[in-house]
Design an enzyme around this catalytic site. Structure first.
Site, PDB file in Angstrom:
ATOM      1  N   SER A 273       0.794  -1.155   0.039  1.00 18.02           N
ATOM      2  CA  SER A 273      -0.018  -0.065  -0.180  1.00 18.02           C
ATOM      3  C   SER A 273       0.909   1.019  -0.129  1.00 18.02           C
ATOM      4  O   SER A 273       2.179   1.186   0.190  1.00 18.02           O
ATOM      5  CB  SER A 273      -1.007  -0.164   1.248  1.00 18.02           C
ATOM      6  OG  SER A 273      -1.751  -1.114   1.015  1.00 18.02           O
ATOM      7  N   HIS A 291      -8.636   5.183  -4.329  1.00 21.93           N
ATOM      8  CA  HIS A 291      -8.588   4.748  -3.034  1.00 21.93           C
ATOM      9  C   HIS A 291      -8.030   3.690  -2.902  1.00 21.93           C
ATOM     10  O   HIS A 291      -7.448   3.189  -1.637  1.00 21.93           O
ATOM     11  CB  HIS A 291      -9.918   4.647  -2.531  1.00 21.93           C
ATOM     12  CG  HIS A 291     -11.003   3.345  -2.914  1.00 21.93           C
ATOM     13  ND1 HIS A 291     -10.919   3.184  -4.090  1.00 21.93           N
ATOM     14  CD2 HIS A 291     -11.457   2.498  -2.140  1.00 21.93           C
ATOM     15  CE1 HIS A 291     -11.728   2.017  -4.362  1.00 21.93           C
ATOM     16  NE2 HIS A 291     -11.941   1.460  -3.002  1.00 21.93           N
ATOM     17  N   GLY A 292      -7.604   2.795  -3.702  1.00 24.52           N
ATOM     18  CA  GLY A 292      -6.915   1.741  -4.005  1.00 24.52           C
ATOM     19  C   GLY A 292      -6.363   1.071  -5.189  1.00 24.52           C
ATOM     20  O   GLY A 292      -6.645   1.575  -6.306  1.00 24.52           O
TER      21      GLY A 292
END
Length: 376
Positions: A273, A291-292
């Site tokens: 991440s 967001h990801g």
């Protein structure tokens, strides 16, 4: 198409801005949904990010600016978001197996008195109940212990190499779904700004969003206490909500709203991440960012991509980083496997190439907690 809109779309179409290059893998159905929503009445602008993938009512990984409120562009999990916390615990003191066992306390949630006090402090007493506070929920939600593998910015005042962090991904724990399901059919055509329907929805929406923030904070507090330390908030970013912007309504569905200019960009159990800074220099991005990593394969198809032998399932509880995955629900273990998600390195590459973000730190997963599987 995944949209419940009845009748024809508007003749005027919103401006669509996409922030990924041609080599980025984007499912065609997601781009079809993006085009379709751009034709909804009152739609002003649409932004699609490199984590774009199909959703039930419209694409996920996108932001939408309109002259009215479209509840389906927020979806059922109102207030869902990610919060990153720094742990006051040296890396050398974290024992993974012991940490995995201790995090099982998250299944119980917050103490009722503590939950009520947290609601009261947030001004939510009497507006929304405490049931479920301090719990993660299902689907792609998690609480993950991470380690800072590398600092990628010239200066980072919030993180250092080898710091331990918690990344918490959770929402309003069924409350958003209850709000969404309780709306009458008029939501299918949008709520006019200032209408009674819009005001009722916004009141419930705002309470659910605030509840979700309290929930993420309590999850981090419970997890940190279980690990014998404290958690300090770095940022809490919402990616399912609607907010007024310049007399229009900005909807985010799987698109993060920066907190103090920072956003956690979540990978998967098998990928890093990132913590990123977000620039406001590109107005077409509607103040939003990925967001990801975003899903590459839907949940149903994952059941055919991984064998369900005991050894294969056991392998899913260990990661290539040497980390642990606590997920006692076999279906969820398969559906949320690392292979289900895109490469966050490529998502970040697109975001930086389009001037939307810059990396601050890379974080590797150590312990990913979803559920012990003791209760459905």
């Amino acid at each position: 198409m995944g949209t419940p809109i009845l009748g024809d779309v508007s003749a005027a179409r919103a401006r669509i801005s996409t922030f990924y290059n041609r080599a980025t893998w984007i499912e065609g159905r997601a781009e079809e949904q993006l085009e379709h929503v751009a034709g909804w009445p009152g739609m002003v602008a649409v932004a699609g990010f490199p984590d774009l993938h199909p959703g039930r009512y419209g694409p996920v990984g996108a932001a939408f600016l309109a002259d009215r409120i479209w509840p389906q562009l927020v979806g059922p999990d109102i207030g869902c978001g990610m919060a990153l916390f720094r742990l006051e615990l040296p890396r050398r003191r974290l024992k993974l197996d012991k940490a995995a066992r201790r995090l099982a306390v998250l299944e119980r949630g917050a103490n009722p008195d503590h939950a009520n006090a947290a609601l009261d402090a947030a001004g939510l007493t009497g507006r929304i109940g405490p049931d479920g506070l301090g719990t993660i929920g299902g689907g792609n939600h998690f609480c993950e212990v991470q380690v800072v593998n590398e600092i990628l910015a010239a200066k980072s005042h919030c993180l250092r190499k080898d710091d331990l962090c918690l990344l918490v991904h959770s929402g309003s724990r069924g409350r958003g779904a209850g709000i969404f399901q309780g709306l009458d059919d008029s939501w299918k055509h949008g709520f006019a700004s200032g209408s009674d329907a819009a005001m009722r929805y916004l009141s419930m929406h705002d309470a659910a969003t605030a509840w979700a923030r309290v929930n993420r904070a309590l999850i981090a507090e419970i997890a940190a206490e279980a690990l014998g330390t404290q958690a300090r908030l770095i940022c809490d970013t919402v990616h399912n909500h609607v907010a007024m912007q310049a007399n229009s309504w900005l909807h985010r569905k799987g698109a993060a709203s920066p907190d103090g200019g920072l956003v956690p960009l979540a990978g998967s159990r098998e990928t890093p991440s990132f913590l990123i800074t977000v620039s406001n220099a590109v107005p077409e991005a509607l103040g939003s960012v990925s967001h990801g990593a975003g899903r590459k394969y839907d949940r149903a198809s994952m059941h055919g991509r991984i064998r369900k032998t005991r050894s294969d399932l056991a392998a899913l509880t260990r990661t290539r980083f040497g980390g642990r995955v606590i997920c006692g629900d076999r279906d969820l273990l398969l559906e949320e496997a690392g292979q289900a998600y895109k490469d966050p390195n490529l998502v970040l590459k697109d975001l930086t190439a389009f001037g939307l973000a810059n990396p601050v730190a890379r974080l590797h997963p150590l312990v990913t907690f979803k559920t012990t599987g003791g209760a459905k």
